[in-house]
Scaffold this active site. Structure first.
Site, mmCIF file in Angstrom:
data_model
loop_
_atom_site.group_PDB
_atom_site.id
_atom_site.type_symbol
_atom_site.label_atom_id
_atom_site.label_comp_id
_atom_site.label_asym_id
_atom_site.label_seq_id
_atom_site.Cartn_x
_atom_site.Cartn_y
_atom_site.Cartn_z
ATOM 1 N N HIS A 428 0.884 -1.116 -0.353
ATOM 2 C CA HIS A 428 0.124 -0.052 -0.108
ATOM 3 C C HIS A 428 0.901 1.245 0.024
ATOM 4 O O HIS A 428 1.864 1.589 0.235
ATOM 5 C CB HIS A 428 -0.970 -0.194 0.996
ATOM 6 C CG HIS A 428 -0.357 0.036 2.384
ATOM 7 N ND1 HIS A 428 0.058 1.349 2.931
ATOM 8 C CD2 HIS A 428 -0.025 -0.864 3.345
ATOM 9 C CE1 HIS A 428 0.552 1.059 4.181
ATOM 10 N NE2 HIS A 428 0.504 -0.460 4.570
ATOM 11 N N CYS A 447 2.617 -5.069 6.798
ATOM 12 C CA CYS A 447 2.415 -4.771 5.536
ATOM 13 C C CYS A 447 3.449 -4.020 4.764
ATOM 14 O O CYS A 447 4.536 -3.626 5.394
ATOM 15 C CB CYS A 447 1.171 -4.028 5.199
ATOM 16 S SG CYS A 447 -0.517 -4.966 5.602
#
Length: 536
Positions: A428, A447
């Site tokens: 992301h 992440c």
């Protein structure tokens, strides 16, 4: 350490005494009582391992290794086992010397039955280790969650029982070019270690262009020994040394400024024995990694802090990334999956662990804390904070979730890249752009944050649209959360290589940011894997 049950040497010829024993024992038809003795000893020896016992029951206790007609098969296996060290595997595990000695000493049908099973066990261990790795990785480190296929023992036995056992044994070797390059590097490092290593380490601190003297000579000699600099008599930090230092820096993930600062000197002073450990661990990782590198895929090498799109072996896009913090519950895991879609203007559903560990205590002290987050119930409806008594709950029974709606300050930035998985890991954007300026980028909760997310989105979507930038910009300007599906999913591999071949096959090395490779090396060493020589 957990070891899975399961090329340089030339095959030695079978000893004449072995051939004589086998010829006398097996060339003539066996009497019923002799055959029974062989079968009984074989069955007893095989009884502890169901796949082995089942194979011999199905084949009527026929031989794979100990009959005169099996000479080519056993010679091929012996030749393969001789290469165990070159593969970074422990020779003692397959007991080649013991098998040869047992053949030489075999006198009875009972001896041959036990030897038949011992050969099969060694073969299955060898085949399993080459095709699935020696270790069970997630039992060494729980963040290595890669799914590793295991070969069926019956399939392996049927294959070796065929007409071309040498081809079967060769086919067990990982076929990737990367594996071959790692093996070449391993042999080269062992040769260098046998010749005394790379020489004395460079003493003192930083060196820079314009410096001269004994420390520059030590740097020069080290660079020559490592193959980054042609032989030269210079005592000065000249352009040739500067270029060599830059090449070294590029191969080790350092800023390529040509200045031998403290970080560069520290990497230069790491000996070939430590690099060899990284290579051997990388070979084990290659044995776990059953992927097709010829197809277009995303490659995220965590110690390199980069994400790449690789198409038919060529990197067509590269960006810097931030990975998980080096704390037990935030390290980015290793696994492969299929990227299915991207989300433009994403909302952020705060992971449960972050909600209850970090935000719930803040809300208990001040219900208006973290005002950028919405409180939502199990149906996804926004709940007024005034209607919630946060003090009445704890980490186990808190019934709400937290969500950040799309915004310029959203923790996921403007786009996320989804490959749905049980670990809730994805790539992301991020509003924290300054983190990408650091050399070591381990700051996230697990992440992968991407430095150039719009360019990555364009590159991924370009194969299905001729107007990708215009379409993507329209999604952005709408401000609405929008899912854009891929017409064809893209394999994504989250990997962890501290040693990996780079341009023209030269090995690149990275720091072991999570200490994962150190744990894997220790497990391999505990299993009997050894380095080729001592080195300074």
């Amino acid at each position: 350490m957990v070891v899975r049950d399961g090329a340089r040497g030339r095959a030695r010829q079978m000893m004449g005494s072995v051939a004589l024993v086998l010829s006398l024992a097996l060339s003539a038809p066996l009497a019923a009582e002799t055959t029974s003795a062989f079968a009984r000893s074989l069955a007893t020896a095989a009884s502890a391992e169901a796949p082995v016992a089942e194979w011999y029951r199905q084949t009527g206790y026929d031989t794979l290794w100990t009959g005169p007609e099996d000479a080519a098969r056993r010679a091929a296996l012996f030749a393969a086992l001789e290469t165990a060290h070159d593969h970074g595997l422990p020779p003692a595990r397959y007991d080649l010397a013991g098998l040869r000695a047992a053949f030489a000493a075999a006198q009875t049908e009972g001896d041959l039955g036990r030897l038949e099973v011992a050969m099969t066990r060694s073969y299955l261990a060898w085949a399993g280790d080459l095709t699935s790795g020696l270790l069970v990785p997630r039992q060494i480190d729980p963040t290595i969650v890669r799914e590793i296929p295991l070969r069926d023992p019956q399939e392996l036995l049927r294959a070796i029982a065929g007409d071309d056992p040498a081809a079967v044994l060769h086919g067990l070797i990982p076929s990737s070019t990367v594996y071959a390059q790692l093996m070449k590097a391993k042999i080269g490092l062992e040769d260098r270690m046998a010749r005394g290593g790379w020489g004395p380490p460079v003493p003192g601190g930083a060196l820079a262009p314009g410096d001269s003297g004994g420390r520059v000579v030590a740097l020069r000699d080290r660079l020559i020994a490592m193959g980054y600099l042609a032989r030269t008599p210079t005592r000065d930090y000249d352009r040739s040394i500067q270029r060599a230092v830059q090449s070294f820096q590029l191969a080790h993930g350092l800023p390529a400024d040509g200045v031998a600062g403290e970080a560069t000197i520290a990497e230069i002073n790491i000996g070939p024995d430590a690099r060899l450990k990284s290579v051997i661990v990388a070979m084990e990782r290659e044995r776990w990694l059953h992927i097709d590198r010829t197809v277009r895929h995303i490659w995220v090498n965590q110690p390199d802090f980069t994400a790449r799109i690789v198409d038919h072996g060529r990197t067509v896009f590269r960006t810097r990334v931030v990975i998980g913090k080096d704390v037990p519950d935030q390290r980015s895991p290793e696994f492969s999956d299929e990227m299915e879609h991207i989300v433009v203007n994403p909302s952020w559903g705060v992971p449960r662990s972050i909600t209850v560990k970090e935000y719930l205590p803040l809300l208990q002290r001040n219900p208006n804390a973290v005002g950028h987050l919405q409180v939502v119930d199990r149906s996804g409806r926004v709940v007024s904070r005034g209607a919630v008594n946060f003090a009445a709950y704890n980490a186990r029974n808190f019934p709400f979730a937290l969500r950040q709606p799309p915004s310029d300050g959203n923790a996921l930035g403007k786009v996320k890249f989804m490959f749905p998985n049980q670990y809730n890991i994805y790539l992301h954007d991020t509003p924290s752009k300054s983190l990408f300026d650091n050399d070591v980028r381990a700051y996230s909760h697990g992440c992968i944050r991407v430095a150039d997310p719009f360019d990555l989105a364009h590159a991924l979507l370009s194969v299905q649209s001729d107007a990708v930038e215009e379409e993507f910009n329209a999604y952005l300007k709408s401000g609405r959360e929008t899912t854009v599906k891929f017409e064809k999913t893209v394999p994504v591999h989250l990997v962890y290589y501290t040693a990996y071949p780079e341009a023209k096959g030269r090995m690149g090395y990275r720091r072991d940011v999570y200490g994962r490779d150190a744990k894997l090396w220790q497990a391999l060493a505990d299993a009997g894997v050894e380095l080729g020589a001592d080195s300074q």
